[in-house]
Design an enzyme around this catalytic site. Structure first.
Site, PDB file in Angstrom:
ATOM      1  N   LYS A 122       4.454   2.484  -0.936  1.00 47.47           N
ATOM      2  CA  LYS A 122       5.812   2.448  -1.896  1.00 47.47           C
ATOM      3  C   LYS A 122       6.131   3.700  -2.663  1.00 47.47           C
ATOM      4  O   LYS A 122       7.455   3.843  -2.692  1.00 47.47           O
ATOM      5  CB  LYS A 122       5.872   1.243  -2.624  1.00 47.47           C
ATOM      6  CG  LYS A 122       4.493   1.093  -3.593  1.00 47.47           C
ATOM      7  CD  LYS A 122       4.390  -0.284  -4.294  1.00 47.47           C
ATOM      8  CE  LYS A 122       3.094  -0.374  -5.133  1.00 47.47           C
ATOM      9  NZ  LYS A 122       2.931  -1.908  -5.496  1.00 47.47           N
TER      10      LYS A 122
ATOM     11  N   GLU B  43     -28.457  -2.488 -44.064  1.00 53.88           N
ATOM     12  CA  GLU B  43     -27.208  -1.781 -43.631  1.00 53.88           C
ATOM     13  C   GLU B  43     -26.329  -2.697 -42.649  1.00 53.88           C
ATOM     14  O   GLU B  43     -25.392  -2.766 -42.834  1.00 53.88           O
ATOM     15  CB  GLU B  43     -27.714  -0.580 -42.734  1.00 53.88           C
ATOM     16  CG  GLU B  43     -28.532   0.587 -43.618  1.00 53.88           C
ATOM     17  CD  GLU B  43     -27.317   1.476 -44.379  1.00 53.88           C
ATOM     18  OE1 GLU B  43     -25.954   0.979 -44.147  1.00 53.88           O
ATOM     19  OE2 GLU B  43     -27.558   2.298 -44.618  1.00 53.88           O
TER      20      GLU B  43
ATOM     21  N   ILE C 131      -3.938   4.100  -4.924  1.00 52.46           N
ATOM     22  CA  ILE C 131      -3.404   5.236  -4.566  1.00 52.46           C
ATOM     23  C   ILE C 131      -2.561   5.853  -4.919  1.00 52.46           C
ATOM     24  O   ILE C 131      -2.652   6.831  -5.585  1.00 52.46           O
ATOM     25  CB  ILE C 131      -3.633   5.140  -2.871  1.00 52.46           C
ATOM     26  CG1 ILE C 131      -4.823   4.539  -2.190  1.00 52.46           C
ATOM     27  CG2 ILE C 131      -3.281   6.522  -2.214  1.00 52.46           C
ATOM     28  CD1 ILE C 131      -6.065   5.179  -2.437  1.00 52.46           C
TER      29      ILE C 131
ATOM     30  N   ASP D  43     -61.207   6.047 -27.517  1.00 49.81           N
ATOM     31  CA  ASP D  43     -61.146   6.282 -28.936  1.00 49.81           C
ATOM     32  C   ASP D  43     -60.104   5.469 -29.549  1.00 49.81           C
ATOM     33  O   ASP D  43     -60.121   4.794 -30.720  1.00 49.81           O
ATOM     34  CB  ASP D  43     -60.766   7.732 -29.445  1.00 49.81           C
ATOM     35  CG  ASP D  43     -59.744   8.289 -28.676  1.00 49.81           C
ATOM     36  OD1 ASP D  43     -59.017   7.747 -27.733  1.00 49.81           O
ATOM     37  OD2 ASP D  43     -59.484   9.564 -28.952  1.00 49.81           O
TER      38      ASP D  43
ATOM     39  N   ARG E  63       0.576  -1.243   0.136  1.00 47.76           N
ATOM     40  CA  ARG E  63      -0.119  -0.024   0.127  1.00 47.76           C
ATOM     41  C   ARG E  63       0.911   1.114   0.024  1.00 47.76           C
ATOM     42  O   ARG E  63       0.454   2.228  -0.437  1.00 47.76           O
ATOM     43  CB  ARG E  63      -0.939  -0.115   1.192  1.00 47.76           C
ATOM     44  CG  ARG E  63      -1.965  -0.957   1.047  1.00 47.76           C
ATOM     45  CD  ARG E  63      -3.026  -0.579   2.328  1.00 47.76           C
ATOM     46  NE  ARG E  63      -4.359  -1.145   1.983  1.00 47.76           N
ATOM     47  CZ  ARG E  63      -5.538  -0.721   2.623  1.00 47.76           C
ATOM     48  NH1 ARG E  63      -5.323  -0.018   3.384  1.00 47.76           N
ATOM     49  NH2 ARG E  63      -6.680  -1.412   2.493  1.00 47.76           N
TER      50      ARG E  63
ATOM     51  N   ASN F 118     -45.993   7.557 -28.453  1.00 46.45           N
ATOM     52  CA  ASN F 118     -46.701   6.595 -27.997  1.00 46.45           C
ATOM     53  C   ASN F 118     -46.776   5.526 -28.881  1.00 46.45           C
ATOM     54  O   ASN F 118     -46.519   5.905 -30.033  1.00 46.45           O
ATOM     55  CB  ASN F 118     -48.226   7.281 -28.216  1.00 46.45           C
ATOM     56  CG  ASN F 118     -48.641   8.423 -27.188  1.00 46.45           C
ATOM     57  OD1 ASN F 118     -48.483   8.316 -25.784  1.00 46.45           O
ATOM     58  ND2 ASN F 118     -49.223   9.476 -27.738  1.00 46.45           N
TER      59      ASN F 118
ATOM     60  N   HIS G 141     -38.819   7.475 -24.713  1.00 45.26           N
ATOM     61  CA  HIS G 141     -38.811   8.787 -25.380  1.00 45.26           C
ATOM     62  C   HIS G 141     -37.404   8.902 -25.937  1.00 45.26           C
ATOM     63  O   HIS G 141     -36.348   8.156 -25.783  1.00 45.26           O
ATOM     64  CB  HIS G 141     -38.869   9.807 -24.537  1.00 45.26           C
ATOM     65  CG  HIS G 141     -40.474   9.782 -23.874  1.00 45.26           C
ATOM     66  ND1 HIS G 141     -40.749   9.308 -22.841  1.00 45.26           N
ATOM     67  CD2 HIS G 141     -41.602  10.175 -24.617  1.00 45.26           C
ATOM     68  CE1 HIS G 141     -42.004   9.675 -22.589  1.00 45.26           C
ATOM     69  NE2 HIS G 141     -42.646  10.194 -23.634  1.00 45.26           N
TER      70      HIS G 141
ATOM     71  N   LYS H 114     -35.683   0.474 -37.793  1.00 46.67           N
ATOM     72  CA  LYS H 114     -35.463   1.678 -38.709  1.00 46.67           C
ATOM     73  C   LYS H 114     -35.627   3.164 -37.824  1.00 46.67           C
ATOM     74  O   LYS H 114     -36.540   3.138 -37.192  1.00 46.67           O
ATOM     75  CB  LYS H 114     -36.540   1.735 -39.887  1.00 46.67           C
ATOM     76  CG  LYS H 114     -36.110   2.536 -40.854  1.00 46.67           C
ATOM     77  CD  LYS H 114     -34.649   2.055 -42.008  1.00 46.67           C
ATOM     78  CE  LYS H 114     -34.639   2.823 -42.914  1.00 46.67           C
ATOM     79  NZ  LYS H 114     -35.660   2.582 -43.902  1.00 46.67           N
ATOM     80  N   HIS H 115     -34.626   3.682 -37.789  1.00 50.20           N
ATOM     81  CA  HIS H 115     -34.512   4.766 -36.802  1.00 50.20           C
ATOM     82  C   HIS H 115     -34.621   4.599 -35.591  1.00 50.20           C
ATOM     83  O   HIS H 115     -35.520   5.428 -34.871  1.00 50.20           O
ATOM     84  CB  HIS H 115     -35.333   5.961 -37.876  1.00 50.20           C
ATOM     85  CG  HIS H 115     -35.248   6.211 -38.881  1.00 50.20           C
ATOM     86  ND1 HIS H 115     -33.891   6.758 -39.302  1.00 50.20           N
ATOM     87  CD2 HIS H 115     -35.718   6.212 -40.206  1.00 50.20           C
ATOM     88  CE1 HIS H 115     -33.832   7.150 -40.577  1.00 50.20           C
ATOM     89  NE2 HIS H 115     -35.046   6.702 -41.190  1.00 50.20           N
TER      90      HIS H 115
END
Length: 528
Positions: free
Chosen positions: A70, A332, A130, A482, A68, A422, A528, A279-280
């Site tokens: 030296k 790709e 150290i 909806d 430790r 979403n 996101h 893709k993307h």
């Protein structure tokens, strides 16, 4: 005063990674450089037939306390920090018998590797260096007079400079010093990150990130942006560990999309053969099958138009049959945990097609942090390692899902986790048949996914939209009925969603009226 070129008369070498150190030291000795070393490095150099002084010859003290202590001594740090062009510094060196050290070669205790190997707390602590960082920082601060080497790849650079100039130029010493500070910063970052986890501090006062340059990139997302690829010390199978067998150099977008693809397909580790086409950074088709080539055909069927120029990720080694299918359209990148010789021969005819091979799949359920930069700061969160099983589901409609619907619901929700919010995912028989991603309205995502299923049906000459008879997954709750009703109109028969909306009762009632089976997960997967 900045010294243009520093002759190297004495070098101190103390390394944990001993690759190449004997040859480097031998070349230094051939140039007349006196070698000083410590512990195991000194033994290795002597075994190589080199004349080496012990660091205790500089300090007058033996190594102690299990090594430790030296190098933490004025005999070492004075030799590194002394300004050779200041008379009082030179006088102090002469008065106290301090020998100048012109070159420091140090790489640190393998703390990162020790942590990665799963070592216990005490072992990790013992692998915190150290003396090494202290010497590195001292030499880097005094780079006008001292060269400091912390990476084995710089050995050849230093030798070439010494051979050409008879010393180290200021330009190189500055580069070495900058690299040295980056190394100690990364080392301290690894220690602080481990320590926070070890004591259970989920939000430490300070957080640091670091990486090592893997490659410079031609540009970023767009040609006017500069970019580079860095890897962390964390070893996770994927694009950061993959071996590129063939093809053009990876671009920024290639790397980002390939990472997204492999993270997704790794969700199916231990399952049937699976393929994800990206893709993307969004999936345009994901499927399981009885073989990897069947899984590819089913994934491609979901959106063959978007798949053109995409990234293909496999959870099984690439086979000859799969290679023939994949090369029918422009792709790709292909990434897989291995490939057979026949498959690689087929790919070899497509010189620009990038083939990346890994040793295995990523651990989709792993922990760890995700960090995103914002103006003036960072956002940090734990990785989304959440997984839903059949036991986690709450059936909230009168109609119960069938066994096949239940399997498809779980499959679709697993895919939705990797679709930008979403997110709406239609799936049938272990394959996506329509994906709506990244819309501001969940209703719009549902409609887009339904339209994709119609387009896919036309492309495959099916007699009806592929979403008919499918199930649908939503990454977050339906705020209104909806979006759910749009899925029913598209032909979905069962729904999986997190629930938690103040309109849940209305959504459940709408599902009952439409004859749908619906299950709630209690877990959302915003992305996101």
């Amino acid at each position: 005063m900045q010294t243009a070129t520093t002759p190297v008369k004495r070098a101190l070498l103390s390394v944990s990674d001993k690759a190449g150190i004997a040859d480097f030291a031998r070349a230094l000795a051939a140039m007349g450089v006196e070698l000083v070393s410590t512990g195991g490095t000194a033994r290795l150099l002597r075994d190589a037939g080199l004349n080496v002084k012990d660091v205790s010859d500089l300090t007058g003290f033996p190594e102690m306390m299990d090594g430790r202590v030296k190098t933490l001594h004025p005999g070492v740090h004075g030799g590194l920090l002394a300004l050779r062009d200041k008379d009082d510094h030179v006088a102090a060196m002469e008065e106290h018998g301090i020998a100048a050290i012109d070159l420091l070669v140090v790489n640190l205790y393998p703390f990162e590797k020790t942590v990665a190997a799963g070592a216990d707390y005490d072992t990790c602590i013992e692998n915190i260096d150290i003396g090494g960082p202290a010497m590195i920082r001292a030499a880097a601060k005094n780079h006008a007079h001292v060269g400091v080497v912390t990476d084995t790849e710089d050995y050849a650079v230093v030798l070439a400079e010494l051979d050409q100039h008879g010393g180290l130029t200021l330009e190189l010493k500055k580069k070495l010093a900058a690299n040295a500070y980056a190394r100690t910063a990364a080392y301290d970052a690894a220690i602080s990150t481990w320590f926070a986890k070890a004591i259970g501090d989920e939000t430490p006062r300070r957080v640091t990130v670091s990486g090592t340059l893997r490659q410079s990139l031609r540009y970023g997302e767009n040609p006017h942006q500069q970019a580079a690829f860095y890897v962390s010390g964390e070893i996770i199978e994927g694009v950061s560990t993959a071996r590129q067998v063939q093809g053009k150099e990876l671009s920024y977008n290639n790397i980002n999309d390939t990472d997204a693809a492999y993270e997704l397909v790794s969700e199916f580790d231990g399952d049937a053969p699976a393929v994800a086409i990206i893709k993307h950074a969004n999936p345009c088709g994901v499927a399981t099958g009885t073989s990897i080539e069947e899984a590819y055909r089913l994934a491609l069927r979901c959106d063959p138009v978007s798949a053109f120029g995409g990234i293909v990720a496999l959870n099984r080694p690439l086979t000859e049959e799969a290679a023939r299918e994949i090369t029918k359209i422009f792709t790709e990148v292909v990434i897989a945990p291995g490939a057979d010789e026949a498959a690689m021969e087929i790919f070899a005819a497509k010189k620009n097609l990038r083939l990346l091979l890994t040793e295995g799949l990523a651990d989709a359920g792993r922990g760890g942090d995700m960090i995103k930069t914002i103006a003036g700061g960072l956002l940090r969160q734990s990785r989304d390692a959440g997984r839903i099983t059949a036991d986690d589901l709450e059936i909230v409609t009168r109609r119960q899902p069938s066994e096949q619907e239940l399997a498809d619901l779980l499959f679709a929700f697993r895919v939705a986790k990797h679709v930008k919010s979403n997110a709406i995912v239609y799936a049938r028989d272990g394959a996506t048949v329509g994906i709506g991603a990244g819309q501001m309205s969940r209703l719009d995502s549902s409609r887009i996914a339904a339209r994709k299923s119609q387009d896919a049906a036309e492309a495959s000459n099916a007699d009806r939209p592929l979403a008919v008879g499918s199930v649908v997954a939503s990454d977050a709750f339906f705020p209104f009925p909806d979006g759910l009703l749009a899925a029913a109109e598209a032909g979905a028969t069962a729904v999986i969603q997190p629930g938690g909306s103040i309109k849940d009762k209305d959504v459940i009632a709408a599902a009952d009226d439409a004859g749908l089976a619906m299950v709630l997960t209690g877990m959302r997967h915003f992305r996101h």
